[in-house]
Design a protein around this motif. Structure first.
Motif, mmCIF file in Angstrom:
data_model
loop_
_atom_site.group_PDB
_atom_site.id
_atom_site.type_symbol
_atom_site.label_atom_id
_atom_site.label_comp_id
_atom_site.label_asym_id
_atom_site.label_seq_id
_atom_site.Cartn_x
_atom_site.Cartn_y
_atom_site.Cartn_z
ATOM 1 N N UNK A 141 0.837 -1.204 0.000
ATOM 2 C CA UNK A 141 0.000 0.000 0.000
ATOM 3 C C UNK A 141 0.869 1.251 0.000
ATOM 4 N N UNK A 142 2.032 1.152 0.668
ATOM 5 C CA UNK A 142 2.983 2.269 0.720
ATOM 6 C C UNK A 142 4.348 1.754 0.273
ATOM 7 N N UNK A 143 4.893 2.401 -0.752
ATOM 8 C CA UNK A 143 6.235 2.082 -1.242
ATOM 9 C C UNK A 143 7.155 3.225 -0.864
ATOM 10 N N UNK A 144 8.442 2.933 -0.720
ATOM 11 C CA UNK A 144 9.391 3.962 -0.324
ATOM 12 C C UNK A 144 10.344 4.281 -1.469
ATOM 13 N N UNK A 145 10.766 5.518 -1.550
ATOM 14 C CA UNK A 145 11.753 5.902 -2.563
ATOM 15 C C UNK A 145 13.085 5.214 -2.285
ATOM 16 N N UNK A 210 2.861 11.971 -0.908
ATOM 17 C CA UNK A 210 1.733 11.840 0.026
ATOM 18 C C UNK A 210 2.164 11.574 1.465
ATOM 19 N N UNK A 211 3.453 11.295 1.652
ATOM 20 C CA UNK A 211 3.959 11.039 3.012
ATOM 21 C C UNK A 211 5.481 11.118 2.982
ATOM 22 N N UNK A 212 6.080 11.344 4.150
ATOM 23 C CA UNK A 212 7.534 11.501 4.212
ATOM 24 C C UNK A 212 8.136 10.686 5.349
ATOM 25 N N UNK A 213 9.267 10.046 5.042
ATOM 26 C CA UNK A 213 10.021 9.357 6.092
ATOM 27 C C UNK A 213 11.233 10.203 6.435
ATOM 28 N N UNK A 214 11.645 10.091 7.684
ATOM 29 C CA UNK A 214 12.897 10.729 8.105
ATOM 30 C C UNK A 214 13.917 9.605 8.186
ATOM 31 N N UNK A 244 7.159 9.488 9.030
ATOM 32 C CA UNK A 244 7.562 8.124 9.373
ATOM 33 C C UNK A 244 9.028 8.125 9.770
ATOM 34 N N UNK A 245 9.315 7.729 11.007
ATOM 35 C CA UNK A 245 10.693 7.667 11.489
ATOM 36 C C UNK A 245 11.137 6.209 11.422
#
Ligand SMILES: CCOC(=O)Nc1nc2cc3nc(NC)[nH]c3cc2c(=O)[nH]1
Length: 372
Positions: A141-145, A210-214, A244-245
């Motif tokens: 559902x959520x993929x990361x760069x 749509x969302x960001x990880x640190x 998202x950490x």
């Protein structure tokens, strides 16, 4: 809209907030802790047990699944949800971090990363495009760069180079991403350098993810340094999007991260330490393998109401672990996951009812008071 996030309640005296993340496989209440299911399984837990424990969303690793069984098999099986019989949200990482930490890295350049598999030594190449294609095939559902996470410590130049690559790779992931029912999150790098964090955040928020990880934290830096970076990095991210950490964490770090405005966490801790016979409890860590628990007929955590704490004693679980019985692993894992997921539920309630700071202080006073 593949994914939507709404802030339900903000804390008055901290950056903590309760939110709701709407994904194609269901709604996630945040702040949320995501159990890690590296090879399409949260080690020693069945999907039904994860549901019983209250897990809302789990994480799986692109690098591992690409190497074994391969993205093609999972795609043919109908995607990762069907393959592993988990019908709730899944987040997949991009494989970047895993390649750096697991494979023996052969080469990294602006194109991508050439590495040898930690399984059979075969040579592989991962690029932003490939990492995105694999995640589209897995159907999370959520993929990361695909990002570059520098080690700690790292020189300013090294971190600056990783920020440049991470930004250019983020654009390439966005370009390659073609699944309408999958959200792609950006990952902010920048190490412990404020200006590089600001640059990375500016370049990534300009791409409107749509969302960001640190990223780039929990890589060996002192906790107080991680908290300092969070203090100035979280405000650089859009308040209306999930933050998202990665790789965090312990109960104290979860509380601190929520206090600083983080919504999503993942960590192998609860499952990994269970394998070493360590239980997380409300008054601290219990190394249940220790001889001192041989005749201790109390539950792992007398204040816990989970299936394990209602039915088994420390003495029995210690016996199982010493005898290398699989059930020992399963019971300790079940309880540790329940403990962290329950902690997040208590945190959400505390924010909703306006006593989060008091809750955090009371929890920490008890949790760190002693190594039981
Ligand atoms: C989970 C999504 O992460 C990625 O795709 N890349 C990435 N993963 C990380 C995982 C980490 N785990 C820890 N500590 C245990 N720190 C991490 C950092 C990253 C990261 O910067 N980048």
């Amino acid at each position: 809209m593949t994914i939507a996030f709404e802030v339900i309640k903000e804390c008055k005296d901290t950056r903590a907030r309760v939110g709701r993340l709407y994904t194609p496989h269901g709604v996630v209440d945040t702040p949320v802790f995501m159990p890690v299911g590296t090879q399409a399984t949260v080690k020693a837990m069945s999907p039904e047990e994860l549901e019983e424990i209250g897990a809302q969303i789990i994480l799986s690793n692109t690098y591992h699944l690409y190497l074994r069984p391969g993205a093609e098999i999972i795609k043919e099986a109908g995607g990762l949800h069907r393959f592993m019989h988990w019908n709730h949200p899944i987040l997949t990482d991009s494989g970047g971090f895993q390649v750096f930490s697991l494979a023996d890295l052969r080469q990294i350049n602006d194109e991508g990363v050439t590495f040898r598999s930690h399984i059979d030594g075969s040579s592989h190449f991962l690029s932003p495009e490939k990492a995105t294609e694999i995640q589209m095939a897995l159907g999370s559902d959520i993929a990361m760069c695909f990002d570059e996470c520098p080690p700690y410590p790292a020189s300013y130049e090294q971190v600056e180079k990783a920020v440049k690559r991470t930004s250019s790779w983020a654009e390439r992931c966005l370009e390659a991403h073609r699944r309408e029912d999958q959200a792609l999150f950006g990952i902010v790098q920048g190490g412990v350098f404020r200006d590089l964090r600001e640059r990375s955040a500016a370049e990534l928020t300009a791409l409107d993810f749509p969302g960001y990880a640190i990223g780039g934290l929990s890589v060996g830096e002192p906790k107080r340094l991680m908290y300092e970076v969070l203090d100035y990095t979280v405000p650089l991210l859009p308040a209306s999007k999930p933050r998202y950490l990665m790789g965090v964490g312990t109960p104290d770090a979860l509380l601190e991260g929520v206090k600083k405005g983080v919504d999503m966490f993942d960590c192998v801790l609860p499952t990994r330490v269970a394998r070493n016979g360590l239980a997380l409890t409300s008054s601290g860590k219990v190394v249940v393998r220790n001889a001192r628990y041989a005749r201790d007929y109390e539950p792992l955590d007398p204040e816990c109401d989970c299936y394990v704490c209602r039915n088994y004693t420390r003495a029995y679980i210690r016996h199982l672990l010493k005898a290398n019985e699989i059930l020992g692993l399963r019971l300790t894992t079940y309880h540790n996951l329940y403990f962290l997921i329950r902690l997040m539920a208590k945190i959400r309630t505390a924010v909703m009812e306006g006593y989060f700071l008091k809750f955090a202080e009371e929890f920490m006073a008890k949790y760190l008071e002693k190594e039981v």
